[in-house]
Each structure stands twice: as structure tokens, then as C-alpha cells.
Scaffold this motif. Structure first.
Motif, PDB file in Angstrom:
ATOM      1  N   GLN A 140       0.829  -1.206   0.000  1.00 50.11           N
ATOM      2  CA  GLN A 140       0.000   0.000   0.000  1.00 50.11           C
ATOM      3  C   GLN A 140       0.867   1.261   0.000  1.00 50.11           C
ATOM      4  O   GLN A 140       0.537   2.242  -0.680  1.00 50.11           O
ATOM      5  CB  GLN A 140      -0.936   0.007   1.223  1.00 50.11           C
ATOM      6  N   GLN A 153      -6.727  13.535  -0.359  1.00 53.08           N
ATOM      7  CA  GLN A 153      -7.950  12.947  -0.896  1.00 53.08           C
ATOM      8  C   GLN A 153      -7.733  12.384  -2.303  1.00 53.08           C
ATOM      9  O   GLN A 153      -8.256  11.319  -2.647  1.00 53.08           O
ATOM     10  CB  GLN A 153      -9.089  13.978  -0.909  1.00 53.08           C
ATOM     11  N   LYS A 204      -6.016   9.065  -1.953  1.00 54.57           N
ATOM     12  CA  LYS A 204      -6.968   8.040  -1.510  1.00 54.57           C
ATOM     13  C   LYS A 204      -7.839   7.559  -2.674  1.00 54.57           C
ATOM     14  O   LYS A 204      -8.123   6.368  -2.796  1.00 54.57           O
ATOM     15  CB  LYS A 204      -7.853   8.586  -0.389  1.00 54.57           C
ATOM     16  N   GLU A 205      -8.258   8.478  -3.524  1.00 57.42           N
ATOM     17  CA  GLU A 205      -9.109   8.121  -4.671  1.00 57.42           C
ATOM     18  C   GLU A 205      -8.374   7.273  -5.701  1.00 57.42           C
ATOM     19  O   GLU A 205      -8.990   6.458  -6.393  1.00 57.42           O
ATOM     20  CB  GLU A 205      -9.642   9.391  -5.334  1.00 57.42           C
ATOM     21  N   ARG A 223      -8.380   0.781  -1.566  1.00 58.75           N
ATOM     22  CA  ARG A 223      -8.866   1.976  -0.867  1.00 58.75           C
ATOM     23  C   ARG A 223      -8.803   1.750   0.633  1.00 58.75           C
ATOM     24  O   ARG A 223      -9.760   1.333   1.266  1.00 58.75           O
ATOM     25  CB  ARG A 223     -10.280   2.309  -1.305  1.00 58.75           C
ATOM     26  N   ALA A 225      -5.184   5.214   5.121  1.00 61.95           N
ATOM     27  CA  ALA A 225      -4.240   5.888   4.222  1.00 61.95           C
ATOM     28  C   ALA A 225      -3.434   6.960   4.956  1.00 61.95           C
ATOM     29  O   ALA A 225      -2.245   7.129   4.696  1.00 61.95           O
ATOM     30  CB  ALA A 225      -4.972   6.488   3.030  1.00 61.95           C
ATOM     31  N   THR A 226      -4.083   7.669   5.876  1.00 60.26           N
ATOM     32  CA  THR A 226      -3.366   8.714   6.626  1.00 60.26           C
ATOM     33  C   THR A 226      -2.255   8.089   7.461  1.00 60.26           C
ATOM     34  O   THR A 226      -1.145   8.613   7.512  1.00 60.26           O
ATOM     35  CB  THR A 226      -4.348   9.499   7.520  1.00 60.26           C
TER      36      THR A 226
END
Length: 145
Positions: free
Chosen positions: A46, A64, A67-68, A73, A77-78
Motif C-alpha cells: 500500500q 484525498q 486516496k481516490e 482503498r 491511508a493517513t
């Protein structure tokens, strides 16, 4: 060549169920191989995905947007970016016009890591497929979605 029926010692009520189980089984097999591949580089698949997104963007982009664009997904992610930042592979840049927005850029160290990974990265997980078969597989997977 593998056979899902033998690999998991099971039978299936029809070919669609067999195909679905085979996709899930194969995805897990690929994930396992990827985890082992990236381990010596000190990152996860990832995190590699985030670095590739940033390299491909060619400029700092919003969290964002990252992430998209991620293949997986991840709701974390942060946290993944926190780890990349701690390893000095990415930088966070505050947006001057909006303090709520943060842009992310890949560092030179991150680009160097990707260069090293690119040298070792192989498509050997698909070595049993011809180029035409790989294209057909990709088209079939697209058709499912």
C-alpha cells in the motif's frame, strides 16, 4: 499449472462460483508474494502504491486525491502516509489558501527507493501467461467490475 479444486480440496456448484473463489484465492496469493517482495525495502504494498501515485502525479497532490487513486482503498491511508513521512519518503505541505488541505509530495529519497524497487520488480507472478492471455485476463477482470 494450478487447479483451485485441488489446491483447496473442494468442489464447486458451478463455474461462476469456482471462478469467484479462484479470484479471491489468487488475490490472496498475490498479496502474500507482494508482502514478501516489499519487506526488504521496508515498505508495504500500500505504501508502494502511494509512492507510485505521487511519482506519477509529478507534483504535490491532495491527500484525498491519493486516496481516490489507490488500488486498495485503505481507510488507514493517513496512517500509511504518517509512516512514509517518518521514513522521509514523502513530505506534507500545508495549502496556503486553506489550512484544512494538505498536499503530499514524494521526496528524492522516495524517488530513489522507487528506482531501486523498479530494478528488482518482475512480472514473474504472471510468467505462465502469454502477453495475449494477460490482456484477455485484464479485459475479463474489467468486465467483472
Amino acid at each position: 499449472m494450478g487447479d483451485i479444486s485441488k489446491d483447496i480440496n473442494s468442489t464447486f456448484i458451478n463455474n461462476k462460483v469456482k471462478a469467484l473463489i479462484n479470484i479471491i484465492y489468487t488475490a490472496n496469493w498475490i498479496n502474500s508474494h507482494q508482502n514478501e517482495f516489499f519487506k526488504p525495502f521496508g515498505i508495504s504494498p500500500q505504501q508502494f502504491n502511494i509512492l507510485r501515485i505521487l511519482r506519477g502525479a509529478g507534483e504535490p497532490i491532495k491527500v484525498q486525491t491519493i486516496k481516490e487513486r489507490m488500488i486498495e482503498r485503505a481507510p488507514n491511508a493517513t496512517r500509511l502516509m504518517d509512516k512514509l513521512c517518518a521514513k522521509e519518503l514523502i513530505n506534507r505541505l500545508p495549502c496556503p489558501g486553506d489550512r484544512r488541505v494538505v498536499h503530499i509530495e514524494i521526496t528524492d529519497k522516495g524517488l530513489q527507493l522507487l528506482d531501486a524497487i523498479d530494478k528488482d520488480f518482475k512480472d514473474d507472478l504472471l510468467e505462465n501467461l502469454t502477453d495475449d492471455e494477460a490482456k484477455q485476463l485484464s479485459n475479463l477482470l474489467d468486465k467483472i467490475r
